[in-house]
Design a protein around this motif. Structure first.
Motif, PDB file in Angstrom:
ATOM      1  N   ASP A  60      -6.185   5.822 -30.271  1.00 13.37           N
ATOM      2  CA  ASP A  60      -6.979   6.066 -29.068  1.00 13.37           C
ATOM      3  C   ASP A  60      -8.408   5.595 -29.329  1.00 13.37           C
ATOM      4  O   ASP A  60      -9.017   5.971 -30.325  1.00 13.37           O
ATOM      5  CB  ASP A  60      -6.959   7.566 -28.779  1.00 13.37           C
ATOM      6  CG  ASP A  60      -7.571   7.944 -27.452  1.00 13.37           C
ATOM      7  OD1 ASP A  60      -8.448   7.210 -26.961  1.00 13.37           O
ATOM      8  OD2 ASP A  60      -7.181   8.989 -26.916  1.00 13.37           O
ATOM      9  N   THR A 100     -10.782   5.781 -26.776  1.00 13.17           N
ATOM     10  CA  THR A 100     -11.640   6.311 -25.718  1.00 13.17           C
ATOM     11  C   THR A 100     -12.777   7.127 -26.321  1.00 13.17           C
ATOM     12  O   THR A 100     -12.699   7.605 -27.447  1.00 13.17           O
ATOM     13  CB  THR A 100     -10.841   7.196 -24.739  1.00 13.17           C
ATOM     14  OG1 THR A 100     -10.312   8.309 -25.451  1.00 13.17           O
ATOM     15  CG2 THR A 100      -9.719   6.415 -24.078  1.00 13.17           C
ATOM     16  N   THR A 101     -13.827   7.279 -25.551  1.00  8.97           N
ATOM     17  CA  THR A 101     -14.976   8.048 -26.024  1.00  8.97           C
ATOM     18  C   THR A 101     -15.104   9.368 -25.272  1.00  8.97           C
ATOM     19  O   THR A 101     -16.121  10.039 -25.366  1.00  8.97           O
ATOM     20  CB  THR A 101     -16.274   7.230 -25.868  1.00  8.97           C
ATOM     21  OG1 THR A 101     -16.402   6.828 -24.502  1.00  8.97           O
ATOM     22  CG2 THR A 101     -16.244   6.014 -26.762  1.00  8.97           C
ATOM     23  N   ILE A 149     -10.790  14.907 -26.231  1.00 10.21           N
ATOM     24  CA  ILE A 149      -9.814  14.184 -27.039  1.00 10.21           C
ATOM     25  C   ILE A 149      -8.559  15.012 -27.304  1.00 10.21           C
ATOM     26  O   ILE A 149      -7.452  14.480 -27.342  1.00 10.21           O
ATOM     27  CB  ILE A 149     -10.456  13.669 -28.350  1.00 10.21           C
ATOM     28  CG1 ILE A 149      -9.532  12.688 -29.059  1.00 10.21           C
ATOM     29  CG2 ILE A 149     -10.861  14.773 -29.259  1.00 10.21           C
ATOM     30  CD1 ILE A 149      -9.538  11.326 -28.489  1.00 10.21           C
ATOM     31  N   ASN A 187      -8.046   8.827 -33.378  1.00 12.77           N
ATOM     32  CA  ASN A 187      -9.203   8.187 -32.777  1.00 12.77           C
ATOM     33  C   ASN A 187     -10.195   7.949 -33.916  1.00 12.77           C
ATOM     34  O   ASN A 187     -10.866   8.880 -34.369  1.00 12.77           O
ATOM     35  CB  ASN A 187      -9.821   9.049 -31.677  1.00 12.77           C
ATOM     36  CG  ASN A 187     -10.924   8.324 -30.939  1.00 12.77           C
ATOM     37  OD1 ASN A 187     -11.821   7.763 -31.556  1.00 12.77           O
ATOM     38  ND2 ASN A 187     -10.865   8.342 -29.621  1.00 12.77           N
ATOM     39  N   GLN A 230     -14.066   8.538 -33.125  1.00 11.78           N
ATOM     40  CA  GLN A 230     -14.489   9.938 -33.048  1.00 11.78           C
ATOM     41  C   GLN A 230     -14.081  10.743 -34.273  1.00 11.78           C
ATOM     42  O   GLN A 230     -14.297  11.956 -34.331  1.00 11.78           O
ATOM     43  CB  GLN A 230     -13.917  10.583 -31.778  1.00 11.78           C
ATOM     44  CG  GLN A 230     -14.531  10.010 -30.527  1.00 11.78           C
ATOM     45  CD  GLN A 230     -14.178  10.835 -29.302  1.00 11.78           C
ATOM     46  OE1 GLN A 230     -13.925  12.029 -29.379  1.00 11.78           O
ATOM     47  NE2 GLN A 230     -14.175  10.192 -28.150  1.00 11.78           N
ATOM     48  N   TYR A 279     -11.103  11.624 -35.287  1.00 16.48           N
ATOM     49  CA  TYR A 279     -10.216  12.668 -34.785  1.00 16.48           C
ATOM     50  C   TYR A 279      -8.760  12.314 -35.089  1.00 16.48           C
ATOM     51  O   TYR A 279      -8.327  11.186 -34.874  1.00 16.48           O
ATOM     52  CB  TYR A 279     -10.389  12.826 -33.271  1.00 16.48           C
ATOM     53  CG  TYR A 279      -9.545  13.923 -32.694  1.00 16.48           C
ATOM     54  CD1 TYR A 279      -9.994  15.232 -32.672  1.00 16.48           C
ATOM     55  CD2 TYR A 279      -8.281  13.648 -32.178  1.00 16.48           C
ATOM     56  CE1 TYR A 279      -9.209  16.251 -32.147  1.00 16.48           C
ATOM     57  CE2 TYR A 279      -7.497  14.663 -31.661  1.00 16.48           C
ATOM     58  CZ  TYR A 279      -7.962  15.953 -31.644  1.00 16.48           C
ATOM     59  OH  TYR A 279      -7.179  16.950 -31.141  1.00 16.48           O
TER      60      TYR A 279
END
Length: 142
Positions: free
Chosen positions: A33, A35-36, A40, A67, A70, A72
């Motif tokens: 992933d 995405t920001t 999350i 991610n 991030q 994560y």
């Protein structure tokens, strides 16, 4: 993405998924992933519902949701595998992966975790000659 995994490493991780799944009826999914969004955890569960949840006969799919940006990682197992595998296994795996990520060992950490998950799936869901692929093996991205 290229600073974390090369195309060759991604292809090798797909091979690791195939190898790990050959040991059992379980399925392993990896989703990267990028995405920001700050939600999350919710995104990880949505990906799990879309890719894995209730999509295997024995409810034994596992998702690695990563991610890198991030920092994560979450590991989510469907109800069948979650009932069989103790939380300590997932905690240990999560700790190992995140400690290796901190060292920059993204590929090796994911590969080892995939193969270790395959061994655990084999303990509880051995193939016994009935191993048909219920989910695609490719790594997904968003």
């Amino acid at each position: 993405m290229k600073r974390f995994l090369t195309d060759h490493q991604i292809a090798s991780l797909v091979e690791a998924i195939q190898s790990a799944e050959s040991l059992s009826t379980g399925e392993i999914c990896v989703h990267i992933d990028s995405t920001t969004d700050d939600k999350i955890a919710e995104a990880a569960f949505e990906v799990f519902k879309e890719l894995c949840k209730d999509k295997t006969a024995e409810k034994n799919a596992v998702l690695f949701h990563v991610n890198f940006e991030q920092k994560y990682l979450t590991i989510i197992g469907d109800t069948g595998i979650h009932e069989k595998v103790h939380q300590s296994f997932w905690d240990h795996l999560h700790d190992y992966i995140t400690s290796e990520f901190a060292k920059g060992h993204f590929y090796q950490a994911l590969k080892s975790a995939i193969l270790e998950t395959g061994k655990e799936l084999k303990k509880h869901f051995p193939a016994n000659g009935k191993n048909h692929n219920e989910l695609p093996d490719e790594i997904t991205f968003s």
